[in-house]
Write a protein that holds these residues in place. Structure first.
Motif, mmCIF file in Angstrom:
data_model
loop_
_atom_site.group_PDB
_atom_site.id
_atom_site.type_symbol
_atom_site.label_atom_id
_atom_site.label_comp_id
_atom_site.label_asym_id
_atom_site.label_seq_id
_atom_site.Cartn_x
_atom_site.Cartn_y
_atom_site.Cartn_z
ATOM 1 N N ALA A 1 0.866 -1.297 0.129
ATOM 2 C CA ALA A 1 -0.141 -0.146 0.093
ATOM 3 C C ALA A 1 0.621 1.186 0.098
ATOM 4 N N GLU B 1 1.166 7.828 -2.051
ATOM 5 C CA GLU B 1 1.378 9.320 -2.570
ATOM 6 C C GLU B 1 0.510 9.652 -3.847
ATOM 7 N N PHE C 1 -2.896 0.608 5.195
ATOM 8 C CA PHE C 1 -3.643 0.003 6.015
ATOM 9 C C PHE C 1 -3.343 0.199 7.633
ATOM 10 N N ARG C 2 -1.895 0.048 7.872
ATOM 11 C CA ARG C 2 -1.452 0.141 9.147
ATOM 12 C C ARG C 2 -0.903 1.524 9.576
ATOM 13 N N TYR D 1 -16.220 -1.881 0.147
ATOM 14 C CA TYR D 1 -15.442 -1.929 -1.222
ATOM 15 C C TYR D 1 -16.162 -1.329 -2.476
ATOM 16 N N ARG E 1 -14.519 2.214 -2.244
ATOM 17 C CA ARG E 1 -13.068 2.175 -2.219
ATOM 18 C C ARG E 1 -12.766 2.042 -4.016
ATOM 19 N N HIS F 1 -3.535 -10.272 -4.021
ATOM 20 C CA HIS F 1 -4.793 -10.034 -3.038
ATOM 21 C C HIS F 1 -5.944 -9.762 -3.788
ATOM 22 N N GLY G 1 -7.416 -15.414 5.666
ATOM 23 C CA GLY G 1 -7.638 -17.129 5.866
ATOM 24 C C GLY G 1 -8.127 -17.566 4.402
ATOM 25 N N GLU G 2 -8.271 -16.481 3.295
ATOM 26 C CA GLU G 2 -8.156 -17.068 1.744
ATOM 27 C C GLU G 2 -7.122 -17.213 1.168
ATOM 28 N N THR H 1 5.789 -1.897 1.756
ATOM 29 C CA THR H 1 4.654 -2.985 2.531
ATOM 30 C C THR H 1 5.535 -3.253 3.939
ATOM 31 N N SER H 2 4.434 -3.308 5.016
ATOM 32 C CA SER H 2 4.890 -3.290 6.359
ATOM 33 C C SER H 2 5.643 -4.724 6.606
ATOM 34 N N TYR I 1 1.255 -12.601 5.676
ATOM 35 C CA TYR I 1 1.870 -13.750 4.932
ATOM 36 C C TYR I 1 0.842 -14.165 3.958
ATOM 37 N N ASN J 1 11.139 1.749 1.769
ATOM 38 C CA ASN J 1 10.063 1.898 2.654
ATOM 39 C C ASN J 1 10.249 3.346 3.305
ATOM 40 N N ALA K 1 8.337 6.551 -1.286
ATOM 41 C CA ALA K 1 8.489 5.796 -2.670
ATOM 42 C C ALA K 1 8.761 6.519 -3.968
HETATM 43 C C1 BJW Z 1 5.518 4.174 2.394
HETATM 44 C C2 BJW Z 1 5.014 5.254 2.171
HETATM 45 C C3 BJW Z 1 5.644 5.872 1.181
HETATM 46 C C4 BJW Z 1 3.766 4.461 3.845
HETATM 47 N N1 BJW Z 1 6.690 5.573 0.514
HETATM 48 N N2 BJW Z 1 6.461 3.469 1.863
HETATM 49 C C5 BJW Z 1 0.096 -16.306 12.074
HETATM 50 C C6 BJW Z 1 1.410 -16.369 11.560
HETATM 51 C C7 BJW Z 1 1.491 -16.147 10.193
HETATM 52 C C8 BJW Z 1 0.691 -16.081 9.456
HETATM 53 C C9 BJW Z 1 -0.721 -16.063 9.770
HETATM 54 C C10 BJW Z 1 -0.782 -16.301 11.201
HETATM 55 N N3 BJW Z 1 -2.313 -16.139 11.350
HETATM 56 C C11 BJW Z 1 -3.013 -16.058 9.939
HETATM 57 C C12 BJW Z 1 -1.889 -16.142 9.081
HETATM 58 C C13 BJW Z 1 -2.294 -15.814 7.728
HETATM 59 C C14 BJW Z 1 -2.502 -14.441 7.535
HETATM 60 C C15 BJW Z 1 -1.671 -13.430 8.150
HETATM 61 O O1 BJW Z 1 -0.720 -13.098 7.619
HETATM 62 N N4 BJW Z 1 -2.363 -12.702 9.174
HETATM 63 C C16 BJW Z 1 -1.340 -11.723 9.844
HETATM 64 C C17 BJW Z 1 -1.557 -10.584 10.123
HETATM 65 C C18 BJW Z 1 -0.282 -12.375 10.855
HETATM 66 N N5 BJW Z 1 -2.507 -14.341 5.904
HETATM 67 C C19 BJW Z 1 -3.517 -14.669 5.216
HETATM 68 O O2 BJW Z 1 -4.778 -15.110 5.642
HETATM 69 C C20 BJW Z 1 -3.353 -14.900 3.789
HETATM 70 N N6 BJW Z 1 -3.784 -16.150 3.145
HETATM 71 C C21 BJW Z 1 -3.076 -17.177 3.564
HETATM 72 O O3 BJW Z 1 -2.011 -17.226 4.263
HETATM 73 O O4 BJW Z 1 -3.321 -18.464 2.849
HETATM 74 C C22 BJW Z 1 -2.633 -19.548 3.343
HETATM 75 C C23 BJW Z 1 -1.379 -19.725 2.633
HETATM 76 C C24 BJW Z 1 -0.393 -20.655 3.162
HETATM 77 C C25 BJW Z 1 0.755 -20.590 2.797
HETATM 78 C C26 BJW Z 1 1.005 -20.085 1.159
HETATM 79 C C27 BJW Z 1 0.076 -19.730 0.720
HETATM 80 C C28 BJW Z 1 -1.359 -19.263 1.208
HETATM 81 C C29 BJW Z 1 -4.382 -13.973 3.101
HETATM 82 C C30 BJW Z 1 -4.081 -12.546 3.326
HETATM 83 C C31 BJW Z 1 -5.147 -11.531 2.762
HETATM 84 C C32 BJW Z 1 -4.827 -9.955 2.917
HETATM 85 N N7 BJW Z 1 -5.954 -9.062 2.749
HETATM 86 C C33 BJW Z 1 -5.557 -7.849 2.606
HETATM 87 C C34 BJW Z 1 -6.995 -7.283 2.338
HETATM 88 C C35 BJW Z 1 -7.062 -7.304 0.771
HETATM 89 C C36 BJW Z 1 -8.347 -6.367 0.016
HETATM 90 C C37 BJW Z 1 -8.251 -4.937 0.645
HETATM 91 O O5 BJW Z 1 -7.660 -4.147 0.256
HETATM 92 O O6 BJW Z 1 -9.560 -4.585 1.394
HETATM 93 O O7 BJW Z 1 -4.771 -7.423 1.936
HETATM 94 S S1 BJW Z 1 -5.198 -7.051 4.198
HETATM 95 C C38 BJW Z 1 -4.272 -5.841 3.769
HETATM 96 O O8 BJW Z 1 -2.818 -5.978 4.262
HETATM 97 C C39 BJW Z 1 -4.263 -5.918 2.290
HETATM 98 C C40 BJW Z 1 -2.779 -5.665 2.009
HETATM 99 O O9 BJW Z 1 -2.359 -5.999 0.994
HETATM 100 C C41 BJW Z 1 -1.850 -6.463 2.961
HETATM 101 C C42 BJW Z 1 -0.703 -5.998 3.264
HETATM 102 O O10 BJW Z 1 -0.712 -4.635 3.748
HETATM 103 P P1 BJW Z 1 0.552 -3.551 3.238
HETATM 104 O O11 BJW Z 1 0.555 -3.510 1.788
HETATM 105 O O12 BJW Z 1 2.091 -4.147 3.850
HETATM 106 O O13 BJW Z 1 0.027 -2.256 3.701
HETATM 107 P P2 BJW Z 1 0.545 -1.780 5.412
HETATM 108 O O14 BJW Z 1 -0.372 -0.680 5.542
HETATM 109 O O15 BJW Z 1 0.639 -2.766 6.066
HETATM 110 O O16 BJW Z 1 2.004 -1.304 5.167
HETATM 111 C C43 BJW Z 1 2.162 -0.177 4.357
HETATM 112 C C44 BJW Z 1 3.901 0.323 4.250
HETATM 113 O O17 BJW Z 1 3.996 1.103 3.629
HETATM 114 C C45 BJW Z 1 4.218 0.824 5.874
HETATM 115 O O18 BJW Z 1 5.500 -0.230 6.370
HETATM 116 C C46 BJW Z 1 4.730 2.317 5.414
HETATM 117 O O19 BJW Z 1 5.745 2.629 6.129
HETATM 118 C C47 BJW Z 1 4.998 2.212 3.998
HETATM 119 N N8 BJW Z 1 4.661 3.422 3.572
HETATM 120 N N9 BJW Z 1 3.813 5.417 2.980
HETATM 121 C C48 BJW Z 1 7.047 4.289 1.007
HETATM 122 N N10 BJW Z 1 5.169 7.223 0.537
#
Ligand code: BJW
Length: 242
Positions: free
Chosen positions: A18, A23, A29-30, A61, A64, A116, A160-161, A184-185, A189, A209, A227
């Motif tokens: 995200a 920008e 998200f976080r 959605y 968004r 995703h 979970g998907e 990405t934060s 996973y 990042n 970025a």
């Molecule tokens: C800048 C900036 C600038 C700001 N310049 N930088 C326990 C342990 C391990 C795993 C699990 C667990 N319990 C459950 C799980 C699995 C779970 C998981 O990971 N949970 C964790 C929370 C622990 N994952 C799942 O369920 C996934 N599926 C899965 O694992 O299936 C099984 C499998 C197993 C093995 C192989 C394969 C599959 C599914 C995850 C689905 C995530 N969905 C979302 C929503 C999508 C729809 C929507 O948009 O509404 O996806 S959640 C949300 O988080 C979205 C994002 O894609 C995702 C990641 O977020 P992202 O992009 O990192 O954003 P932020 O906000 O977190 O970070 C932004 C960063 O940008 C920050 O660092 C800032 O500093 C930076 N930034 N401005 C550069 N200008």
């Protein structure tokens, strides 16, 4: 920056989150003020939340998707630089994005995988029909393929998907010489594990990042900044123009 010493036909895999779209005017998200400070993740990004209150999830959605269509939301210098890299680099440049927006495509990138899902796609839970959509999804919608009512949901991946394209992603991680993670934060996973996978296969791993991510120490190098500054600078270096 460390000497990347790449060949011009080496494969590059780029994971984006995200932060690359921040920008352009889209929330992360976080971060403070991010999506998860406005709505509860459990309510809008889990199958259980959808089962409890599908209208709330569709509203979230639909809003968004409408924001994405706003003329003020456009690809920024980071998206454009990655598209320029793909166009000029001799080897494969593969963007794996966690983002559901379409800013990479609008910038001109072609090899983009939305692990995703995509805001601008709708999926039928009855028959699997998957197609583009520009407007809203309602609970009264009829699936144009199977005729079911109320089975159309956003084609996004909730907790979970299973994310999309995992075999293709792991195949690319095993073959790339450079793995870049941008905005990405590193908390979700399987994407958060890609750096370990790429590194175990010998790739040079670089994080760009705003601040060091949760997994920053897994990278050979982590650069901090916006970025729109870091990505064009890196691309210029890779293309020998920096
Ligand atoms: C800048 C900036 C600038 C700001 N310049 N930088 C326990 C342990 C391990 C795993 C699990 C667990 N319990 C459950 C799980 C699995 C779970 C998981 O990971 N949970 C964790 C929370 C622990 N994952 C799942 O369920 C996934 N599926 C899965 O694992 O299936 C099984 C499998 C197993 C093995 C192989 C394969 C599959 C599914 C995850 C689905 C995530 N969905 C979302 C929503 C999508 C729809 C929507 O948009 O509404 O996806 S959640 C949300 O988080 C979205 C994002 O894609 C995702 C990641 O977020 P992202 O992009 O990192 O954003 P932020 O906000 O977190 O970070 C932004 C960063 O940008 C920050 O660092 C800032 O500093 C930076 N930034 N401005 C550069 N200008």
């Amino acid at each position: 920056m460390a000497d990347l010493s790449l060949r011009r036909d080496d494969a590059i895999v780029i994971l984006t989150g995200a932060g690359i779209s921040r920008e352009s005017g889209l929330h992360t998200f976080r971060d403070v003020g991010g999506v998860w400070s406005q709505v509860k993740l459990e309510d809008v990004a889990t199958p259980e939340g959808y089962a409890r209150d599908p209208q709330q999830v569709q509203d979230f959605y639909n809003a968004r998707r409408a924001q994405l269509a706003d003329p003020t939301i456009n690809p920024n210098a980071a998206h454009l630089a990655l598209a320029a890299l793909e166009a000029a680099w001799a080897g494969p440049v593969f963007i794996v994005t966690q983002n559901v927006d379409d800013l990479h495509e609008r910038a001109g990138s072609r090899a983009v995988l939305h692990m995703h899902g995509e805001l601008r796609r709708v999926r039928c839970t009855a028959c699997g029909d998957n197609r583009e959509i520009d407007g809203t999804i309602t609970l009264a919608d009829v699936c144009p393929n199977c005729g079911s009512i109320g089975t159309r949901r956003p084609d996004v991946v909730w907790f979970g998907e299973m994310p999309y394209g995992m075999d293709r992603i792991y195949g690319a991680l095993a073959e790339c010489a450079l793995f870049l993670s941008i905005g990405t934060s590193g908390t979700v996973y399987p994407a958060a594990g890609f750096v370990a996978e790429a590194r175990s296969h010998g790739a040079f791993c670089l994080e760009l990042n705003l601040e060091p991510s949760q997994g920053a120490t897994m990278f050979h190098q982590a650069l901090t900044g916006p970025a729109t500054e870091l990505v064009p600078n890196l691309v210029a270096k890779l293309l020998g123009r920096g």
